[in-house]
Design a protein around this motif. Structure first.
Motif, short mmCIF file in Angstrom:
data_model
loop_
_atom_site.label_atom_id
_atom_site.label_comp_id
_atom_site.label_asym_id
_atom_site.label_seq_id
_atom_site.Cartn_x
_atom_site.Cartn_y
_atom_site.Cartn_z
N LEU A 84 1.09 -1.15 -0.12
CA LEU A 84 -0.35 0.11 -0.23
C LEU A 84 0.55 0.78 0.20
N ALA A 85 0.91 2.29 -1.09
CA ALA A 85 1.65 3.15 -1.69
C ALA A 85 0.49 4.44 -1.21
N MET A 86 1.43 5.63 -1.12
CA MET A 86 0.57 6.95 -0.94
C MET A 86 1.97 7.43 -1.66
N ILE A 87 0.93 8.29 -2.27
CA ILE A 87 1.24 10.02 -2.91
C ILE A 87 0.76 11.28 -2.12
N PRO A 88 1.24 11.55 -1.12
CA PRO A 88 0.69 12.71 -0.26
C PRO A 88 0.75 13.81 -1.46
N GLU A 89 -0.61 14.99 -0.53
CA GLU A 89 -1.04 16.74 -1.29
C GLU A 89 0.34 16.44 -1.40
N GLY A 90 0.80 17.59 -2.64
CA GLY A 90 1.53 18.67 -1.89
C GLY A 90 2.92 18.07 -2.45
N ARG A 91 2.59 16.47 -2.57
CA ARG A 91 4.06 15.83 -3.61
C ARG A 91 4.74 15.15 -2.74
N LEU A 92 5.61 16.79 -1.12
CA LEU A 92 6.46 16.01 -0.54
C LEU A 92 7.82 15.38 -0.46
N ILE A 93 7.92 15.61 -2.06
CA ILE A 93 9.77 14.61 -2.84
C ILE A 93 10.33 15.73 -1.97
N PHE A 94 12.39 14.79 -2.18
CA PHE A 94 13.03 15.14 -1.08
C PHE A 94 13.57 15.66 -2.16
N ALA A 95 13.69 17.75 -2.10
CA ALA A 95 14.09 18.61 -2.52
C ALA A 95 15.01 18.90 -3.16
N ASP A 96 16.29 18.44 -2.01
CA ASP A 96 17.45 18.40 -1.62
C ASP A 96 18.14 17.26 -1.96
N GLN A 97 17.25 16.03 -2.64
CA GLN A 97 17.91 14.48 -3.75
C GLN A 97 18.12 15.59 -5.33
N THR A 98 18.73 14.71 -5.56
CA THR A 98 18.06 14.01 -6.87
C THR A 98 17.05 12.99 -7.52
N VAL A 99 16.83 14.07 -8.47
CA VAL A 99 15.99 12.74 -9.34
C VAL A 99 16.00 11.16 -9.17
N GLU A 100 17.37 11.41 -9.32
CA GLU A 100 17.59 9.62 -9.27
C GLU A 100 17.39 9.21 -7.51
N ASP A 101 18.08 9.80 -6.38
CA ASP A 101 18.28 9.67 -5.39
C ASP A 101 16.54 9.35 -4.84
N ASN A 102 15.90 10.17 -4.74
CA ASN A 102 14.12 10.07 -5.23
C ASN A 102 13.95 8.88 -5.37
#
Length: 247
Positions: A84-102
């Motif tokens: 069960l995976a959730m994509i949260p409101e506002g995305r909450l990506i790791f902004a200081d990490q690269t796309v690869e790291d995310n």
């Protein structure tokens, strides 16, 4: 409908924040292979329902059964391991990490044992989101809002979820990007991905979902097929901005 067909079953769910009750006795279910929408106005309790299901908030009452397992007491990371995976409101990506790291972090629960396979799955992600390949080594915080939402979806998919829950896909995005991402969800569902979508843009959600729930003041006010709800005078006036013709 047999119990084996049901991937997620929520019964009598209550969610509280201190003295405030955000969710009041919600009953809902998602069958395997379905795309189900949850619609409602701001503050209706939609996000709190997802948080209660995902384990980000411990429900004050009720049951959450996922793939036959009662999970109401499970923490969020335990539910991810169940699928069960959730994509949260506002995305909450790791902004200081690269796309690869995310992307790697999205596959964290599989990384140690499936690293070579996950690397090949990146190519599948790039087929869905070519822009992420172009920005693979770029800091995620430098992406546009639409690209960040693509990254959030990709991150969720790399956990290989049985159920992908998405909270407010359209938030802060241009209409063209919203249409693109809604089409992507429809295509993912057509390939077998089960999806539970919380979305304030009711017309967009109903256009791609098979069934939907209408939430108001923390409880389910209406439910039915998307066709039924799209034709409901109450839904049309409240959420779709259309008036019923009086003959």
């Amino acid at each position: 409908m047999s119990e084996a067909d049901i991937l997620l079953k929520v019964t009598g769910l209550h969610v509280r924040y201190g003295a405030a009750t955000a969710v009041r006795g919600v009953d809902m279910h998602v069958r395997r292979g379905e795309l189900v929408a949850v619609i409602g106005n701001n503050g209706a309790g939609k996000t709190s329902i997802l948080r209660g299901i995902s384990g980000l908030v411990r429900p004050s009452a009720g049951q959450v059964t996922f793939n036959g397992v009662e999970t109401v007491s499970f923490a969020a990371h335990q539910k991810v391991r169940l699928g069960l995976a959730m994509i949260p409101e506002g995305r909450l990506i790791f902004a200081d990490q690269t796309v690869e790291d995310n992307l790697i972090l999205g596959a964290y629960i599989r990384w140690s044992r499936e690293r070579p396979r996950i690397r090949t799955e990146f190519d599948e992600i790039f087929d869905l989101f070519p822009r992420l390949k172009e920005r693979f080594h770029q800091r995620a915080g430098s992406l546009s809002g639409g690209e960040q939402q693509m990254l959030a979806i990709a991150r969720g998919l790399l956990s290989r979820p049985a159920l992908l829950m998405i909270d407010e896909l359209s938030l802060g995005l241009a209409p063209k990007i919203v249409d693109q991402l809604m089409g992507l969800l429809r295509d993912l569902n057509a390939k077998g991905q089960t999806i539970l979508l919380v979305e304030q843009l009711a017309s967009h959600a109903l256009a791609i979902a098979q069934r939907a729930y209408v939430v108001n003041h923390g409880h389910i006010e209406l439910e039915g097929t998307s066709a039924e709800l799209s034709g409901s005078p109450k839904v049309m006036e409240t959420f779709l901005g259309k008036k019923r013709n009086v003959v």
